[in-house]
Design an enzyme around this catalytic site. Structure first.
Site, PDB file in Angstrom:
ATOM      1  N   ASP A  69     -92.355  62.420 -82.664  1.00 29.85           N
ATOM      2  CA  ASP A  69     -91.632  63.686 -82.664  1.00 29.85           C
ATOM      3  C   ASP A  69     -91.337  64.030 -81.198  1.00 29.85           C
ATOM      4  OD1 ASP A  69     -90.289  65.913 -83.425  1.00 29.85           O
ATOM      5  OD2 ASP A  69     -91.827  66.682 -84.760  1.00 29.85           O
TER       6      ASP A  69
HETATM    7  C1  BGC Z   1     -88.885  68.546 -84.762  1.00 30.77           C
HETATM    8  C2  BGC Z   1     -88.326  67.384 -85.543  1.00 30.77           C
HETATM    9  C3  BGC Z   1     -86.914  67.118 -85.114  1.00 30.77           C
HETATM   10  C4  BGC Z   1     -86.923  66.823 -83.630  1.00 30.77           C
HETATM   11  C5  BGC Z   1     -85.561  66.483 -83.079  1.00 30.77           C
HETATM   12  C6  BGC Z   1     -88.723  68.339 -83.275  1.00 30.77           C
HETATM   13  O1  BGC Z   1     -89.068  69.472 -82.569  1.00 30.77           O
HETATM   14  O2  BGC Z   1     -90.241  68.722 -85.105  1.00 30.77           O
HETATM   15  O3  BGC Z   1     -88.394  67.641 -86.913  1.00 30.77           O
HETATM   16  O4  BGC Z   1     -86.368  66.065 -85.848  1.00 30.77           O
HETATM   17  O5  BGC Z   1     -87.410  67.954 -82.950  1.00 30.77           O
HETATM   18  O6  BGC Z   1     -84.722  67.560 -83.093  1.00 30.77           O
END
Ligand code: BGC
Length: 741
Positions: free
Chosen positions: A279
């Site tokens: 993530d």
């Molecule tokens: C979120 C993800 C997301 C990623 C990219 C993160 O902060 O938890 O779910 O896909 O950002 O935007």
């Protein structure tokens, strides 16, 4: 028949030939790549223009792409912009195309309802179609990969991200997870209408302590396997291309560096051949977790534990080469991660044509397809849940003379998109039908519409009350649209207080004094608490955030052009003090029979234990009766099946759809079993007076669970059958015996 087998055989043979071919091509590439270039493939940066997390690094991206130091970008969209970046990648020595990823969570240009709202439809084919349309639009706009579906089970409505998943139930959540992956990925990767799906967040993210985003998770392995892992397994069964791990630690080990989850379960037991992305900066965040000494340590721990791609933290880019040269990370582990990423680039067809998804004409066509809006309207109408209609105020007549449409949600447009809508700077995202416009289009020329805002979502400004009350008094019916702002549920939007914000409830109390019939619309990304309204107002519609077609869909429901069929995918509590509250809990040794049975019982002394609205609940303008329950037998062995059938009748005046729900309870076992568990559902459409025989088939799989040795087994004994219209509204009951073989 024989011909069929031969064709299938040939197809399989050619598939495995293609796979072998791809692996050979990857081998050849790996042989030519330098270690730096390999590490480059594992590195992903955001486009600066619209980051979806805190920016911590500021590299010269264009230079790094040309040097082959980047494998993927996120938040780049548009056929022309993605082409621009891809052209840079084609100037690198190895000419390996970039992957473009984006959070296409509920639609791209045309937005669909929030995923939690879509889950309320219990309509799997339509949910799949919604993802299909989102994929078609995104893929035409240069996007290869969506960071969806989020398949985290969520039992805590304080957690802001409940809006992004399918709610609290593992069975429903797994079915929806499967449908969403199928929708995003279509027939196969490489079709120009398909994007890679990403099952996230692996795993336990929805069980954060206190419902506070990013918080720790501590749960038994049995709970993990039985409740939280199955939706992820469903995505693997659907052929999901990628996984994203999660920000939380699970039982003390951050998911990003959790080898048990990523190596043993996902890549080992489940044989997942795609890749895992971290993530946002979660590799570096392991320093703050207190699990890694520094960024170098974090990089080593994440890669060794199976995390293939580094989103945004640069830990791989900065340290992996060094780690391999020092012998701390074997190059074969790097190779495996690179192989997994290259495999997907091959499957997408990017090596044949890196600009395959950058077609301006296709983009123009896909982003202006009226069919997409039609499906979004149907999906939105099916996501709405009718909570109360005691005086049958709904559906409204189209001949009403004067309607007041009041409240802070009536006119603003953007809110209807909800959280995690792609705020397209490159692509026009202004297509939203406001709630006001929807109503205006619906009513005839002879109906006068009056408007007043009344109050804000937050704050205590009462200056608009008077005008709103005056408007209400002039009307035959008052519709009031209230709730949460779109950005009050979402990532990092946990709330300790999930009551209806501001003075909206007080505002409704004032409106009630006019004595006019009032319809309440509640817009939100999570279950909210609104006890006074629930107890005192006869007509309540839960609209969630419905996307581009919100206004039209709400009007369809209000006037009966679509008869509500949504059912809650999450339990609605009475008070935050009850959370987590979910229907499939275990019994205690002192369960109470009902809310009055409290003496020495497992209850609160200051609050009933029951929910305000139960899982699976939702009304229709018609009524359904359930009769004639029949079992094919009252016994079965584990290698046999048993069928349960009954008659469903539309006993009311409107055509409508009912979501019939099958719950089972294993009366006792070697570990305690939930008081009931959803094990089947069907969405059935019937005309007034029409009947249908509904059948569910029980097999051993539905009766199985994880025992304390984590074995998936069933145990002989009695199973209760409960069939009904919600987890609380059980209309038919019976039981059967599972016999030893
Ligand atoms: C979120 C993800 C997301 C990623 C990219 C993160 O902060 O938890 O779910 O896909 O950002 O935007």
């Amino acid at each position: 028949m024989k011909k069929c087998f031969i064709t299938l055989g040939l197809l399989l043979a050619s598939l495995s030939y293609a796979q072998k071919n791809t692996e050979q091509k990857i081998d050849a590439l790996l042989q030519k790549m330098t270690l730096e270039e390999k590490v480059g493939q594992l590195n992903q940066y955001t486009n600066d223009a619209n980051p979806t997390g805190p920016l911590v690094i500021n590299p010269n991206k264009e230079k790094e792409i040309k040097e082959g130091k980047l494998g993927s970008m996120l938040n780049v969209m548009g056929a022309d912009r993605t082409r621009k970046y891809q052209e840079l990648a084609m100037q690198s020595r190895m000419k390996i195309p970039l992957l473009f990823g984006l959070d296409v969570i509920h639609g791209y240009k045309i937005t669909f309802p929030l995923p939690l709202a879509e889950a309320a439809s219990w309509d799997l084919p339509l949910i799949e179609q919604s993802a299909r349309i989102a994929a078609t639009e995104a893929a035409a706009s240069g996007v290869h990969w969506t960071f969806a579906p989020m398949v985290d089970i969520a039992r805590d409505p304080r957690w802001g991200r409940v809006m992004e998943g399918a709610g609290e139930d593992t069975f429903l959540g797994s079915k929806i997870a499967y449908a969403r992956v199928k929708g995003f990925q279509g027939n196969q990767l490489g079709d120009v209408t398909s994007v890679m799906a990403c099952a996230k967040h692996f795993v336990g993210y929805g069980a954060a302590v206190g419902g506070r985003d990013y918080n720790s998770v501590d749960m038994s392995n049995r709970m993990l396997w039985e409740t939280y892992l199955p939706p992820f397994k469903a995505t693997v069964d659907a052929g999901v291309a990628t996984f994203m791990n999660s920000f939380n630690d699970l039982n003390g080990i951050p998911a990003t560096a959790n080898a048990y989850l990523q190596r043993d379960i996902l890549k080992g037991k489940w044989k997942f051949d795609g890749f895992i992305v971290s993530d946002w900066s979660s590799i570096n965040e392991m320093i703050a977790h207190g699990y890694a000494k520094d960024s170098k340590d974090a990089a080593a721990k994440a890669l060794l534990a199976g995390n293939d791609m580094d989103m945004e933290s640069s830990a791989y880019r900065n340290y992996l080469v060094e780690l391999v040269r020092e012998g701390k990370v074997p190059e074969t582990v790097v190779d495996d991660a690179v192989r997994r990423i290259l495999r997907k680039k091959f499957e997408l067809g990017l090596f044949d044509n890196p600009y395959k998804y950058c077609d301006l004409k296709r983009q123009e066509k896909a982003l202006n397809n009226l069919e997409h809006a039609k499906v979004a309207r149907e999906m939105a109408a099916k996501s709405i849940v009718l909570l109360k209609n005691e005086q049958n105020i709904l559906p409204l007549s189209k001949d009403l003379k004067t309607i007041a449409f009041i409240g802070p949600m009536v006119k603003p447009k953007r809110n209807n998109h909800g959280f995690w809508a792609v705020d397209l700077k490159e692509v026009d995202s202004s297509y939203i039908v406001s709630q006001w416009e929807g109503l205006e289009r619906k009513v005839g020329k002879n109906t006068k519409l009056l408007y007043a805002k009344g109050c804000d979502i937050e704050g205590n400004n009462r200056s608009g009350f008077e005008e709103a009350i005056a408007v209400a008094k002039q009307s035959d019916v008052v519709i009031v649209s209230i709730g949460e702002r779109h950005d009050m549920s979402g990532e990092a939007k946990s709330r300790s207080n999930i009551h209806l914000p501001g003075i909206q409830e007080e505002f409704i109390q004032e409106l009630q004094k006019t004595g006019k019939p009032i319809v309440i619309l509640i817009n939100a990304g999570r279950p909210l608490i609104f006890n006074w309204i629930a107890d005192n107002m006869p007509t309540i519609v839960y609209t969630w955030w419905l996307g581009s077609e919100a206004g039209n869909a709400i009007a369809d429901i209000l006037f009966g052009d679509y008869n509500p069929s949504g059912k809650l995918p999450m339990t609605f509590p009475r008070d935050e003090g009850q959370i987590p509250l979910y229907y499939n809990h275990f019994s205690t040794g002192r369960p109470s029979k009902d809310d009055n049975d409290v003496v020495y019982k497992s209850t609160y002394i200051d609050l009933p234990s029951s929910p305000k609205f139960a899982f699976g609940y939702g009304l229709s303008y018609t009524t359904f009766s359930y009769t004639d329950l029949k079992l094919s037998s009252d016994k079965m062995k584990s290698n046999e099946q048993l069928s349960i059938s009954f008659t469903l009748t539309n006993s009311g005046k409107y055509m409508g759809e009912e979501v019939v729900q099958l719950y089972l309870k294993d009366r006792f076992g070697s570990v305690v079993r939930p008081v009931k568990e959803l094990k089947g559902f069907q969405k059935v459409k019937l005309n007034p007076g029409e009947q249908k025989t509904i059948t569910f088939t029980i097999d051993n799989e539905l009766l199985s669970f994880y025992n304390d040795q984590l074995q998936w087994i069933s145990e002989p004994g009695t199973f209760d059958i409960m069939i009904g219209s919600s987890s609380q509204d059980i209309r038919l009951q019976s039981s059967f015996e599972l016999m030893p073989n």
